[in-house]
Enzyme design. Structure first.
Site, PDB file in Angstrom:
ATOM      1  N   HIS B 116       4.072  58.736   3.694  1.00 42.55           N
ATOM      2  CA  HIS B 116       3.730  59.153   5.101  1.00 42.55           C
ATOM      3  C   HIS B 116       4.216  60.893   5.516  1.00 42.55           C
ATOM      4  O   HIS B 116       3.488  61.455   5.981  1.00 42.55           O
ATOM      5  CB  HIS B 116       4.322  58.361   5.984  1.00 42.55           C
ATOM      6  N   GLU B 117       5.345  61.186   5.109  1.00 44.38           N
ATOM      7  CA  GLU B 117       5.894  62.138   5.407  1.00 44.38           C
ATOM      8  C   GLU B 117       5.148  63.370   4.542  1.00 44.38           C
ATOM      9  O   GLU B 117       5.161  64.398   5.086  1.00 44.38           O
ATOM     10  CB  GLU B 117       7.306  62.300   4.906  1.00 44.38           C
ATOM     11  N   HIS B 120       2.396  64.792   6.512  1.00 46.24           N
ATOM     12  CA  HIS B 120       2.642  65.887   7.157  1.00 46.24           C
ATOM     13  C   HIS B 120       2.698  67.217   6.497  1.00 46.24           C
ATOM     14  O   HIS B 120       2.289  68.299   6.861  1.00 46.24           O
ATOM     15  CB  HIS B 120       3.922  65.455   7.963  1.00 46.24           C
ATOM     16  N   HIS B 126      -0.021  62.471  13.290  1.00 44.90           N
ATOM     17  CA  HIS B 126      -0.028  60.871  13.225  1.00 44.90           C
ATOM     18  C   HIS B 126      -1.694  60.354  13.508  1.00 44.90           C
ATOM     19  O   HIS B 126      -2.389  61.026  14.400  1.00 44.90           O
ATOM     20  CB  HIS B 126       0.786  60.414  14.361  1.00 44.90           C
TER      21      HIS B 126
END
Lengths: 90, 377
Positions: B116-117, B120, B126
């Site tokens: 997930h990170e 980014h 998101h």
């Protein structure tokens, strides 16, 4: 109508949360600033968060919303509406 | 999905883990972080190379509380991690107060949060799709984790498709004659293997084809990740053993499936599950001559017998030249249902006769073009 965060614990946490993740201006979390916020602004921020999180959009700090705010999550802002999301890297 | 607005201008990115967590072995952290990058590199032209020192694009750190970026961590629960978008440097910070775990329902799964990170770090904000990896909430450990279509669409909107499959129609959306083009223009494959049910599959990049007697079945190619959940693309080798399990190999890792369902917690390290077999193999098969597993890499091959100790004898590896007529640097090996063994390299194939133990002398001679003879091109 005005919303005074210090009156209700859950509301205070919600304001902190909504500001942290981009739904309210970050100044709202500054203990020295004495910001007051209209109820409409708070309701809109809650609605926006509820919509984003796939919850029923009530605008109220209902149980489902409060529980969602307690979920472990990523610290990056959901919304970049109030200022630039520009933490400095180094 | 939502894009932050910036992306990396280079495709080959580097990273380093400059501060490890307290509660996980370094090797586990290295593996989970690598896996997390791989889920993005598998569907884009991006590559991620780990460095131990020096400047890198993405720095990974496990930190406690205030750690210098003005966004302090809050202890167990709450915020698990955060990362910077490309314009701000791409670094990823994890709250060291969390109980980071690997392949466990307890604690917080490092692989999923890191994946997930890194989204980014690559420019994704998101998503409001709850099932997407890029949704902001941690949903607990998912042993069959795979990216949501929303995540795939997002990252490919920024970086495009992997090089090999660029500009190709999405097979599941646009079935038709064009689907065969990729295999017919270049019949090089990653691997071929038989399923336990006797179906032969060809894998290439992110796609796979089901083979018929002299061609490929209609409706193919399909996405590997759709049919074998949890399995990445660009597989090195695969075979189905006599226990009915299918094994897939890629880099340093392998996966085990029963049919198209993963058998528990995979991938695992080749060095752990197949002692004596090297990483980054070229091809593998179960040979009909003796039922043992053969692995090929470069100019060498290894014979693996799971019932023996050690499973690979000291006399291995041996030269592939022992298999008369078979070239080095193979792409795939397959013991086919007709009793012959086939070796594939750069779009051509060789038919190996187990009785004469040599590549058949035939007309037309081997190697022959795999596109015509195998894929109906």
């Amino acid at each position: 109508a005005s919303f005074v965060p210090t009156l209700q614990d859950e509301s205070v946490k919600a304001v902190m949360y909504l500001a942290q993740f981009g739904y309210l201006p970050a100044q709202m979390t500054n203990p020295n600033s004495g910001h007051l916020m209209s109820q409409d602004a708070m309701t809109d921020a809650i609605k926006e968060f509820q919509a984003f999180a796939g919850l029923n959009i009530t605008g109220n700090l209902d149980k489902e919303t409060v529980e969602t705010m307690k979920l472990p999550r990523c610290g990056v802002k959901d919304k970049v509406g109030f200022g630039i999301d520009a933490r400095s890297k180094r | 999905y939502a894009l932050q607005g910036t992306r990396w201008r280079v495709k080959n990115l580097t990273y380093k883990i400059s501060k490890y967590p307290r509660n996980l072995p370094k090797a586990d952290v290295d593996m989970e972080i690598s896996k997390a990058f791989n889920i993005w590199s598998g569907i884009t032209p991006l590559t991620f190379t780990k460095k131990k020192s020096g400047p890198v694009h993405i720095e990974v750190r496990f930190e406690n509380g205030e750690h210098g970026d003005g966004d302090p961590f809050d202890g167990p629960g709450g915020t698990l991690a955060h990362a910077f978008f490309p314009v701000y440097g791409g670094d990823a910070h994890f709250d060291d107060a969390e109980r980071w775990t690997v392949n466990s329902y307890r604690g917080t799964n490092l692989f999923q949060v890191a994946a997930h990170e890194f989204g980014h770090s690559l420019g994704l904000s998101h998503s409001d799709v709850r099932a997407a990896l890029m949704a902001p909430f941690y949903r607990g450990y998912d042993p069959t984790f795979e990216l949501n279509d929303d995540d795939v669409d997002a990252i490919q909107a920024l970086y495009g498709l992997p090089k090999k499959t660029n500009n190709k129609p999405t097979p599941t959306e646009a079935p038709g004659e064009e689907e065969d083009a990729e295999l017919c223009n270049d019949a090089t494959v990653d691997t071929l293997f038989n399923s336990a049910e006797g179906v032969t599959y060809a894998f290439k990049g992110l796609h796979y084809w089901k083979l018929t007697e002299d061609s490929i079945a209609s409706g193919y190619p399909r996405l590997i990740s759709k049919s074998w959940p949890g399995l990445p693309g660009n597989i090195d080798a695969a075979f189905t053993y006599k226990n009915g399990r299918t094994y897939f190999f890629k880099g340093t890792q392998y996966w085990r499936y029963t049919g198209k369902k993963m058998d528990g917690d995979y991938p695992k390290q080749i060095s752990e599950g197949f002692t004596g077999i090297p990483n980054n193999i070229n091809a593998a098969m179960v040979w009909g001559g003796n039922g043992k597993i053969y692995f090929y890499k470069g100019s060498k091959f290894w014979r693996y017998d799971p019932t023996s100790k050690p499973p690979v004898k000291n006399s291995y590896p041996k030269d592939i030249s022992n298999w008369e007529g078979v070239p080095n640097d193979l792409d795939a090996a397959l013991h086919y249902t007709n009793g012959y063994t086939y070796f594939f390299k750069k779009g051509s194939y060789y038919r190996f006769n187990d009785r004469t133990f040599s590549v058949d002398v035939a007309d037309p001679p081997f190697p022959r073009p795999a596109g015509y003879w195998w894929f109906g091109c």
